[in-house]
Design a protein around this motif. Structure first.
Motif, PDB file in Angstrom:
ATOM      1  N   GLU A  95      63.618  67.599  36.316  1.00 35.41           N
ATOM      2  CA  GLU A  95      62.734  68.401  36.010  1.00 35.41           C
ATOM      3  C   GLU A  95      61.791  68.812  37.009  1.00 35.41           C
ATOM      4  OE1 GLU A  95      60.870  66.212  33.351  1.00 35.41           O
ATOM      5  OE2 GLU A  95      59.105  68.049  32.613  1.00 35.41           O
ATOM      6  N   GLN A  96      61.708  68.409  37.932  1.00 38.67           N
ATOM      7  CA  GLN A  96      60.212  68.748  39.230  1.00 38.67           C
ATOM      8  C   GLN A  96      60.107  70.261  40.086  1.00 38.67           C
ATOM      9  OE1 GLN A  96      62.371  66.501  39.380  1.00 38.67           O
ATOM     10  NE2 GLN A  96      62.571  66.033  42.000  1.00 38.67           N
ATOM     11  N   HIS A  97      61.838  71.114  39.689  1.00 37.33           N
ATOM     12  CA  HIS A  97      61.707  72.086  40.015  1.00 37.33           C
ATOM     13  C   HIS A  97      62.059  73.434  38.936  1.00 37.33           C
ATOM     14  CE1 HIS A  97      63.251  69.667  43.810  1.00 37.33           C
ATOM     15  NE2 HIS A  97      64.087  68.654  43.072  1.00 37.33           N
ATOM     16  N   SER A  98      61.866  72.319  37.912  1.00 44.08           N
ATOM     17  CA  SER A  98      61.616  73.892  36.715  1.00 44.08           C
ATOM     18  C   SER A  98      60.954  74.196  37.102  1.00 44.08           C
ATOM     19  CB  SER A  98      60.964  72.844  35.339  1.00 44.08           C
ATOM     20  OG  SER A  98      60.079  72.434  35.015  1.00 44.08           O
ATOM     21  N   PRO A  99      60.873  75.569  36.617  1.00 38.93           N
ATOM     22  CA  PRO A  99      59.371  76.534  36.826  1.00 38.93           C
ATOM     23  C   PRO A  99      58.476  76.190  36.305  1.00 38.93           C
ATOM     24  CG  PRO A  99      61.689  77.921  35.861  1.00 38.93           C
ATOM     25  CD  PRO A  99      61.776  76.353  35.709  1.00 38.93           C
ATOM     26  N   GLU A 100      58.444  75.509  35.345  1.00 34.60           N
ATOM     27  CA  GLU A 100      57.136  74.824  34.651  1.00 34.60           C
ATOM     28  C   GLU A 100      56.521  74.471  35.485  1.00 34.60           C
ATOM     29  OE1 GLU A 100      57.882  73.535  30.581  1.00 34.60           O
ATOM     30  OE2 GLU A 100      55.513  73.172  30.065  1.00 34.60           O
ATOM     31  N   TYR A 101      57.075  73.357  35.833  1.00 33.83           N
ATOM     32  CA  TYR A 101      56.426  71.967  36.758  1.00 33.83           C
ATOM     33  C   TYR A 101      56.096  73.112  37.493  1.00 33.83           C
ATOM     34  CZ  TYR A 101      55.170  67.303  38.328  1.00 33.83           C
ATOM     35  OH  TYR A 101      54.467  66.365  38.932  1.00 33.83           O
ATOM     36  N   LEU A 102      56.668  73.983  38.818  1.00 34.67           N
ATOM     37  CA  LEU A 102      56.285  74.349  39.856  1.00 34.67           C
ATOM     38  C   LEU A 102      55.380  74.678  40.120  1.00 34.67           C
ATOM     39  CD1 LEU A 102      59.911  75.102  41.451  1.00 34.67           C
ATOM     40  CD2 LEU A 102      58.433  73.637  41.885  1.00 34.67           C
ATOM     41  N   GLN A 103      55.153  75.838  38.413  1.00 34.36           N
ATOM     42  CA  GLN A 103      53.607  75.938  38.420  1.00 34.36           C
ATOM     43  C   GLN A 103      52.455  75.516  38.530  1.00 34.36           C
ATOM     44  OE1 GLN A 103      54.026  79.455  37.448  1.00 34.36           O
ATOM     45  NE2 GLN A 103      51.630  79.583  37.633  1.00 34.36           N
ATOM     46  N   ARG A 104      53.178  73.988  37.811  1.00 35.02           N
ATOM     47  CA  ARG A 104      51.715  73.299  38.111  1.00 35.02           C
ATOM     48  C   ARG A 104      51.261  72.373  39.525  1.00 35.02           C
ATOM     49  NH1 ARG A 104      54.652  70.464  33.929  1.00 35.02           N
ATOM     50  NH2 ARG A 104      53.897  71.443  32.159  1.00 35.02           N
ATOM     51  N   ASN A 105      52.761  72.663  40.268  1.00 35.13           N
ATOM     52  CA  ASN A 105      52.502  72.189  41.593  1.00 35.13           C
ATOM     53  C   ASN A 105      53.846  72.257  41.861  1.00 35.13           C
ATOM     54  OD1 ASN A 105      52.998  70.939  44.147  1.00 35.13           O
ATOM     55  ND2 ASN A 105      53.036  68.873  43.588  1.00 35.13           N
ATOM     56  N   PRO A 106      53.712  73.532  42.886  1.00 32.45           N
ATOM     57  CA  PRO A 106      54.614  74.425  43.749  1.00 32.45           C
ATOM     58  C   PRO A 106      55.704  73.252  45.339  1.00 32.45           C
ATOM     59  CG  PRO A 106      52.513  74.729  45.002  1.00 32.45           C
ATOM     60  CD  PRO A 106      52.197  73.532  43.818  1.00 32.45           C
ATOM     61  N   PHE A 107      54.990  72.001  45.220  1.00 37.30           N
ATOM     62  CA  PHE A 107      55.281  71.273  46.067  1.00 37.30           C
ATOM     63  C   PHE A 107      56.673  71.027  45.313  1.00 37.30           C
ATOM     64  CE2 PHE A 107      51.909  72.060  48.315  1.00 37.30           C
ATOM     65  CZ  PHE A 107      51.894  72.203  49.939  1.00 37.30           C
ATOM     66  N   GLY A 108      56.468  70.559  43.552  1.00 34.10           N
ATOM     67  CA  GLY A 108      57.528  70.197  43.318  1.00 34.10           C
ATOM     68  C   GLY A 108      57.281  68.470  43.231  1.00 34.10           C
ATOM     69  N   GLN A 109      56.241  67.764  42.906  1.00 40.42           N
ATOM     70  CA  GLN A 109      56.035  66.222  43.507  1.00 40.42           C
ATOM     71  C   GLN A 109      55.401  65.423  42.321  1.00 40.42           C
ATOM     72  OE1 GLN A 109      54.067  66.897  47.541  1.00 40.42           O
ATOM     73  NE2 GLN A 109      56.578  66.432  48.374  1.00 40.42           N
ATOM     74  N   VAL A 110      55.497  64.813  42.132  1.00 44.60           N
ATOM     75  CA  VAL A 110      54.972  63.773  41.498  1.00 44.60           C
ATOM     76  C   VAL A 110      54.185  63.102  42.324  1.00 44.60           C
ATOM     77  CG1 VAL A 110      56.180  63.195  39.170  1.00 44.60           C
ATOM     78  CG2 VAL A 110      56.049  61.545  40.870  1.00 44.60           C
ATOM     79  N   PRO A 111      52.225  62.732  41.173  1.00 50.29           N
ATOM     80  CA  PRO A 111      51.689  62.904  40.074  1.00 50.29           C
ATOM     81  C   PRO A 111      50.697  64.206  40.157  1.00 50.29           C
ATOM     82  CG  PRO A 111      50.571  61.630  41.798  1.00 50.29           C
ATOM     83  CD  PRO A 111      51.232  61.874  42.729  1.00 50.29           C
ATOM     84  N   VAL A 112      50.739  64.778  38.847  1.00 54.36           N
ATOM     85  CA  VAL A 112      49.905  65.989  38.872  1.00 54.36           C
ATOM     86  C   VAL A 112      48.620  65.069  37.601  1.00 54.36           C
ATOM     87  CG1 VAL A 112      50.066  68.309  37.805  1.00 54.36           C
ATOM     88  CG2 VAL A 112      51.347  68.045  39.584  1.00 54.36           C
ATOM     89  N   LEU A 113      47.436  65.261  37.867  1.00 49.50           N
ATOM     90  CA  LEU A 113      46.915  65.261  37.330  1.00 49.50           C
ATOM     91  C   LEU A 113      46.145  66.520  36.342  1.00 49.50           C
ATOM     92  CD1 LEU A 113      45.370  62.568  36.306  1.00 49.50           C
ATOM     93  CD2 LEU A 113      42.762  64.110  37.022  1.00 49.50           C
ATOM     94  N   ASP A 114      46.440  66.362  35.157  1.00 51.37           N
ATOM     95  CA  ASP A 114      45.651  67.543  34.304  1.00 51.37           C
ATOM     96  C   ASP A 114      44.129  67.125  33.318  1.00 51.37           C
ATOM     97  OD1 ASP A 114      45.704  69.160  31.911  1.00 51.37           O
ATOM     98  OD2 ASP A 114      46.198  70.934  32.946  1.00 51.37           O
ATOM     99  N   ASP A 115      43.084  68.121  33.531  1.00 50.38           N
ATOM    100  CA  ASP A 115      42.125  66.814  32.395  1.00 50.38           C
ATOM    101  C   ASP A 115      41.564  68.635  32.589  1.00 50.38           C
ATOM    102  OD1 ASP A 115      39.717  66.484  32.195  1.00 50.38           O
ATOM    103  OD2 ASP A 115      39.027  65.542  33.893  1.00 50.38           O
TER     104      ASP A 115
END
Lengths: 204, 204
Positions: free
Chosen positions: A38-58
């Motif tokens: 899932e970390q390589h999906s276009p939607e996730y890469l939009q959040r983090n282009p490195f394709g890693q967890v974690p990402v925080l959304d506030d």
């Protein structure tokens, strides 16, 4: 609302969960299916282009990188104890954040990825990196209770998880007695949460 | 007085020299003889147990790690343009400091250490790390002039040197056109200083 894009067994995610709990901030978990890619999906890469967890959304503010998320939470919600205003103090914290991003990621954390998840790594180099950084931290904690100053900071939170998880990377962490004593201090903090695999006190 | 424990050819030291010059701060250079092993001497390890350059000494306050030194100088001497007060802004800067400490150190910087100084490395892995991080930065700079926000920050200063030195690591940096345009913006800043080996504009 704070959303943590999270993977349960990630020590980097655990850093963030620790601080969220210590700051008593409400948050929701959005699990990321790393095994399913899932970390390589276009939607996730939009959040983090490195394709890693974690990402925080506030509330729409998206932050990648576990160290950066600690900086954000400490500055935004932590007050002076968690985010000191003094340049020298901040710089010492920043130095340990670099150590977390480099030597700890490429030493103890990488050894764990190998032993626990089977990734092919340069074992000798990771072991050498781990030995060096663990020795330095153990000597550093000989004369002080916390990595920076006289109270817990995000330096401790950034460094703690992969040291406490080091046994899963084949490291005999019990040899580092000052690190073990520091583990106990961290575990006594209000809001502390553990995760599976973390070094446990041996009850004889 | 500010003293920089320095090695001329180190990109990590260059980060600090860049910011010192951009902030127009007076400083003196204390060269560290890495070839002669001075960084492993008891006296040097007192300054930095990791045995690395740079180290900054500001009237007795000693700071290791190039990213941490940038944080110190920006917060202590830079004012708001260099050290914003907003948590989200700071966190974005912190994310790039992590990238500088990890992917850039273990990608382009490590390739340079191999090609220029002959160190044995895992070449395939360093190349893969470099390709990934350069691609991400190039795409990031497609829609913005600076790594964070609408002005230069220590994120740019932390990332710049090893990208500008990438040709010494066998990387064809000219392919990354957005990075090249960003190089030009950095070089146009007051106080900019170059170092040998940095990517030069090709005059046809």
């Amino acid at each position: 609302m704070i959303t943590l894009h999270d993977m349960t067994l990630s020590g980097n995610c655990h850093k963030v969960r620790l601080l969220l709990n210590m700051l008593a901030l409400p948050y929701q978990i959005q699990p990321v299916n790393l095994g399913g890619g899932e970390q390589h999906s276009p939607e996730y890469l939009q959040r983090n282009p490195f394709g890693q967890v974690p990402v925080l959304d506030d509330n729409g503010f998206t932050i990648r990188d576990s160290q950066a998320i600690l900086v954000y939470l400490a500055k935004r919600y932590g007050g002076v104890p968690w985010w000191p205003d003094d340049a020298y103090h901040l710089a010492q914290i920043a130095a340990w954040l670099s150590t977390a991003a480099n030597e700890i990621a490429n030493g103890p954390a990488l050894l764990r990825v190998h032993h626990k998840f089977g990734r092919d790594i340069d074992l000798a180099r990771a072991q050498q990196t781990a030995d060096k950084v663990l020795g330095i931290i153990d000597r550093h904690l000989q004369s002080q209770d916390w990595l920076v100053g006289d109270t817990v900071s995000i330096a401790d939170i950034a460094v703690y998880p992969y040291l406490a998880l080091a046994p899963e990377g084949g490291i005999t962490i019990g040899e580092y007695t000052n690190i073990i004593a520091w583990f106990q201090r961290i575990r006594a903090l209000p809001g502390y949460v553990a995760m599976p695999g973390m070094w446990q006190v041996q009850i004889n």
